[in-house]
Design a protein around this motif. Sequence first.
Motif, PDB file in Angstrom:
ATOM      1  N   SER A  24       0.837  -1.193   0.000  1.00  0.00           N
ATOM      2  CA  SER A  24       0.000   0.000   0.000  1.00  0.00           C
ATOM      3  C   SER A  24       0.877   1.249   0.000  1.00  0.00           C
ATOM      4  O   SER A  24       1.931   1.275   0.645  1.00  0.00           O
ATOM      5  CB  SER A  24      -0.888  -0.007   1.241  1.00  0.00           C
ATOM      6  N   SER A  94     -12.229  -6.166   5.316  1.00  0.00           N
ATOM      7  CA  SER A  94     -11.275  -5.726   4.299  1.00  0.00           C
ATOM      8  C   SER A  94     -10.190  -6.773   4.077  1.00  0.00           C
ATOM      9  O   SER A  94      -9.772  -7.026   2.932  1.00  0.00           O
ATOM     10  CB  SER A  94     -10.645  -4.396   4.721  1.00  0.00           C
ATOM     11  N   LYS A  95      -9.726  -7.376   5.140  1.00  0.00           N
ATOM     12  CA  LYS A  95      -8.707  -8.420   4.996  1.00  0.00           C
ATOM     13  C   LYS A  95      -9.271  -9.659   4.294  1.00  0.00           C
ATOM     14  O   LYS A  95      -8.562 -10.329   3.549  1.00  0.00           O
ATOM     15  CB  LYS A  95      -8.157  -8.794   6.373  1.00  0.00           C
ATOM     16  N   ASP A  97     -11.350  -9.703   1.927  1.00  0.00           N
ATOM     17  CA  ASP A  97     -11.422  -9.463   0.484  1.00  0.00           C
ATOM     18  C   ASP A  97     -10.115  -9.797  -0.220  1.00  0.00           C
ATOM     19  O   ASP A  97     -10.078  -9.867  -1.444  1.00  0.00           O
ATOM     20  CB  ASP A  97     -11.778  -7.992   0.221  1.00  0.00           C
ATOM     21  N   SER A  98      -9.030  -9.997   0.526  1.00  0.00           N
ATOM     22  CA  SER A  98      -7.744 -10.321  -0.077  1.00  0.00           C
ATOM     23  C   SER A  98      -7.642 -11.786  -0.476  1.00  0.00           C
ATOM     24  O   SER A  98      -6.716 -12.168  -1.193  1.00  0.00           O
ATOM     25  CB  SER A  98      -6.599  -9.980   0.890  1.00  0.00           C
ATOM     26  N   ASP A 136      -4.437  -7.839  -7.254  1.00  0.00           N
ATOM     27  CA  ASP A 136      -4.286  -6.488  -6.694  1.00  0.00           C
ATOM     28  C   ASP A 136      -3.103  -5.801  -7.364  1.00  0.00           C
ATOM     29  O   ASP A 136      -2.052  -5.577  -6.754  1.00  0.00           O
ATOM     30  CB  ASP A 136      -4.088  -6.580  -5.175  1.00  0.00           C
ATOM     31  N   ARG A 140      -4.773  -1.737  -4.511  1.00  0.00           N
ATOM     32  CA  ARG A 140      -6.042  -1.153  -4.073  1.00  0.00           C
ATOM     33  C   ARG A 140      -6.530  -1.812  -2.785  1.00  0.00           C
ATOM     34  O   ARG A 140      -6.945  -1.140  -1.837  1.00  0.00           O
ATOM     35  CB  ARG A 140      -7.088  -1.323  -5.174  1.00  0.00           C
ATOM     36  N   ARG A 141      -6.504  -3.160  -2.791  1.00  0.00           N
ATOM     37  CA  ARG A 141      -6.972  -3.838  -1.580  1.00  0.00           C
ATOM     38  C   ARG A 141      -6.028  -3.618  -0.417  1.00  0.00           C
ATOM     39  O   ARG A 141      -6.450  -3.488   0.739  1.00  0.00           O
ATOM     40  CB  ARG A 141      -7.141  -5.337  -1.855  1.00  0.00           C
ATOM     41  N   ASP A 144      -7.001  -0.467   0.920  1.00  0.00           N
ATOM     42  CA  ASP A 144      -8.251  -0.603   1.685  1.00  0.00           C
ATOM     43  C   ASP A 144      -7.977  -1.129   3.087  1.00  0.00           C
ATOM     44  O   ASP A 144      -8.569  -0.661   4.067  1.00  0.00           O
ATOM     45  CB  ASP A 144      -9.204  -1.558   0.957  1.00  0.00           C
ATOM     46  N   GLN A 300      -6.704   5.614  -4.582  1.00  0.00           N
ATOM     47  CA  GLN A 300      -7.723   4.705  -5.087  1.00  0.00           C
ATOM     48  C   GLN A 300      -8.488   5.311  -6.256  1.00  0.00           C
ATOM     49  O   GLN A 300      -8.871   4.603  -7.193  1.00  0.00           O
ATOM     50  CB  GLN A 300      -8.676   4.325  -3.956  1.00  0.00           C
TER      51      GLN A 300
END
Length: 456
Positions: A24, A94-95, A97-98, A136, A140-141, A144, A300
Amino acid sequence: MMPLIRLTSLAFVAASTLLVSCSSPLRNLEPEPVDLPPQEWFNQSDAVTPAADWWRQLGSDELNGLLDAAMQGNPDVQIAVERLTAANASLRQSKADSWPSLSARVGASQRRNLDESDAGFANSSSLSFSAGYEIDLWARRATDIDSAELALESQRLALRSVEMTLTGQVVQQYIALIAAQESLRLANSNLAASKELERIMQVKFEAGVVSGVELAQQRNTTLSLLSRLAGLEVSLANQKRALAFLVGSQQLSVPEVVMTLDELTLPSVADIQPAQLLTQRPDIQQAAIALWQSHASVWQAETSRWPSLSLSAGLSASDVLSPTGWALSFGESLAMPLIDGGKIRAQIAQAESAERVARIEYRTTVSAAMVEALDALSELDYQVHELANSEAVLDNNRRLLSLAQIRFDSGDTDFTNLLSAQRTFFSAQDAMISARQSYLLALVSLYLTLGDIPRA
């Protein structure tokens, strides 16, 4: 076939794991520098060294118990705790979604050919598994997740801020309650003294020593004290209800408070360099987090115009009970916006504007904190001198009343001087209570400005 399926699936997961490690942009973001004022602005010999549990320095077990109850029963704290819980759940989401998505589907159907009147329904079933993952490419993730972690930390700071504010309110209300009780006790004492003097004046009036005017003047003093006493009783009841509300008492009642202002321990004072302490204030830290989050929003928004890559895999069979006809499929898709009418550019401009606003708000928060700290230090300096002056005034008026009483009893002066000395002494006693209360409140204000309390 099954070994091939396992090998392909492992390769799919391994590739996803490697690609999810994009970093990130917030990881390399430097904290916003804080422009602190010159240290000599804060070098004051009467400033108080902040302590994590500063309220315990007052030496009141009553206050400690009230604060313990407030941290459990106050609705503002309870709401802040729930918001922290929600932020923690949002981070877990959010994690999640990875990870690649994996789903299963079982289907059954009945089919009949209407052209064949004698034909019945034909049953069929299916079993399928599908997996998907969006690479990714542009972190982006990861961004996030970092934003969600910042949001969680912001809620922790919000909880600390609520606890600090509540601590200050409870301490201030506790001091106000003690001051109200002392004012009420003082008013009762002064009323008793005034009634006794009025009784003496009545005897002297009947003996022809004093006039009716002097007796009426003393009677006015007594009536004035009666009126003040009634107002103080109402004020004390209000103070108790206000403290009970802060503590979270459903019955709007608190245990009996027996301490006095004199019994509270005044913390020792020392030279400090508090400018750096401003950086630990929750409001400044929250403003910094908001600035970082706005930076993430810009990133983002910018990545929305870049390509996205998705992987998919599927495994299906034509019969649920006895799977046959296994089929394996893989897919890749690359997508990017071509024409959107300027929508993404507008989103980027909006995010950049929000980032500039967050930067301005951060600097404003720091400046406001500096003003508040300097004001608190100045107020404490003023209250130190006011407290010393009130003590001197009270001692002087106590001697003045004693001398006036002696001279009046010996006939060296008239009743007017005694009455004036009495009223001045009563006023000095009230002023002393107010001075002690103001000094303690100035200490509380300084602690809230520069101090902190432990994390939840």
